[in-house]
Design an enzyme around this catalytic site. Structure first.
Site: not given
Length: 328
Positions: A60-62
């Site tokens: 999900i990160y960036s």
């Protein structure tokens, strides 16, 4: 660098884990402080030079670009066999049905996408980012077991949840001969110690390694009370977690500042030294956007607080509302 086994495994991890949420160029704006690849490259390179072999990210990160950047840089600078690479699955990655959660469909789809972004055939640690209340835990644990048996992950881990949930998940795994969780990535620092009530004793009893997120309380334990930095001004998640307990937290931060003055070191090193001496913490996950902060984190390993100093740092703490089960 110091190394330790991750829980009840033979896996050696550095006692500092580099959190890669700080790297990425996503368009959603969840992490506006994140560094693009040009600025991320020297950060990861320096971490490797200091002996850090443990890197943690998430799908999900960036918008997945954290995995892409982390994977490319590690491929350029490191031997894959010497790196412990961890990522996570759960949060929504696209609109519509099956775009989030821990169903068999989601897990088997997302592991392949993470591996492609990371540019590797396997991850060393595949973690569920949160508990999925809408999917039977039996379905989740069997799917994770199949990921391991397919050679796409070496171990599986959990993240912020209640102690009964972790115990239930591993009980289901034992009953069915499936792979168990070997680690817990939970919310633990001098400003939030509610995990000491049930989760930490459980992990001690079951020999589950703890790799805490937010070890510096989104920077609040790294600077004098009242000071801010660029991230704190735009960090909605950090502000949501800690703003309600500011009156009591300030007294803890003051104790950290006093101890840092005594040792003539940055405050962050005292906060990390305390965490590194808590059992069964294996490796705090340190996210940073400055090389000096990585170096300071590694230097914290040399600080050995006395039992009296540990008590002095802990004494001002007051009970907090349970937080972290629903934050990134």
């Amino acid at each position: 660098m110091e190394y330790t086994k991750l829980g009840n495994t033979g896996l050696d991890v550095s006692r500092i884990c580099l959190g890669c949420m700080s790297f990425g160029v996503g368009e959603r704006g969840d992490f506006p402080w994140a560094l693009n690849e040009e600025y991320s490259r020297p950060m990861i390179k320096r971490a490797l030079e200091l002996g850090i072999n443990f890197f943690d990210t998430a799908n999900i990160y960036s918008d997945g670009t954290s995995e892409e950047i982390t994977g490319r840089i590690l491929k350029d600078y490191a031997n894959r066999d010497e790196i412990v690479l961890a990522t996570k699955v759960y949060f929504r990655v696209r609109k519509g049905p099956n775009g989030a959660g821990l169903s068999r469909k989601a897990i088997l789809s997302e592991i392949d996408k993470s591996l492609k972004r990371l540019g590797t055939d396997y991850v060393d640690l595949y973690q569920i980012h949160r508990w999925d209340y809408d999917t039977p835990i039996e379905e989740t644990m069997e799917a994770l077991h199949d990921v391991v048996k397919a050679g796409k992950a070496r171990y599986i881990g959990a993240s912020s949840m209640y102690a009964w949930q972790l115990m239930k998940a591993n009980h289901v795994a034992v009953q069915n001969g499936w792979t168990k969780f070997v680690s817990m990535q939970n919310h633990l620092n001098l400003l939030y110690r509610e995990e000491e009530r049930e989760m930490i004793p459980l992990c001690q009893e079951e020999n589950i390694g703890i790799i805490p997120w937010s070890p510096l309380a989104a920077g609040r334990l790294a600077r004098p009370w009242g000071e801010s930095d660029n991230r704190s001004k735009v960090d909605e998640i950090g502000n949501a977690i800690y703003s309600a307990t500011a009156d009591s937290d300030c007294r803890v931060v003051e104790r950290v500042a006093q101890m840092a003055e005594k040792y003539s070191v940055p405050m962050s090193q005292i906060a990390l030294a305390w965490l590194l001496q808590k059992e069964p913490v294996a490796a705090p996950i340190v996210g940073t956007t400055e090389i000096s902060h990585i170096e300071q984190a590694v230097d914290a390993l040399s600080i050995k607080l006395t039992p009296e100093e540990m008590v002095l740092l802990e004494e001002p703490y007051v009970p907090h509302p349970v937080l972290g089960m629903f934050q990134n």
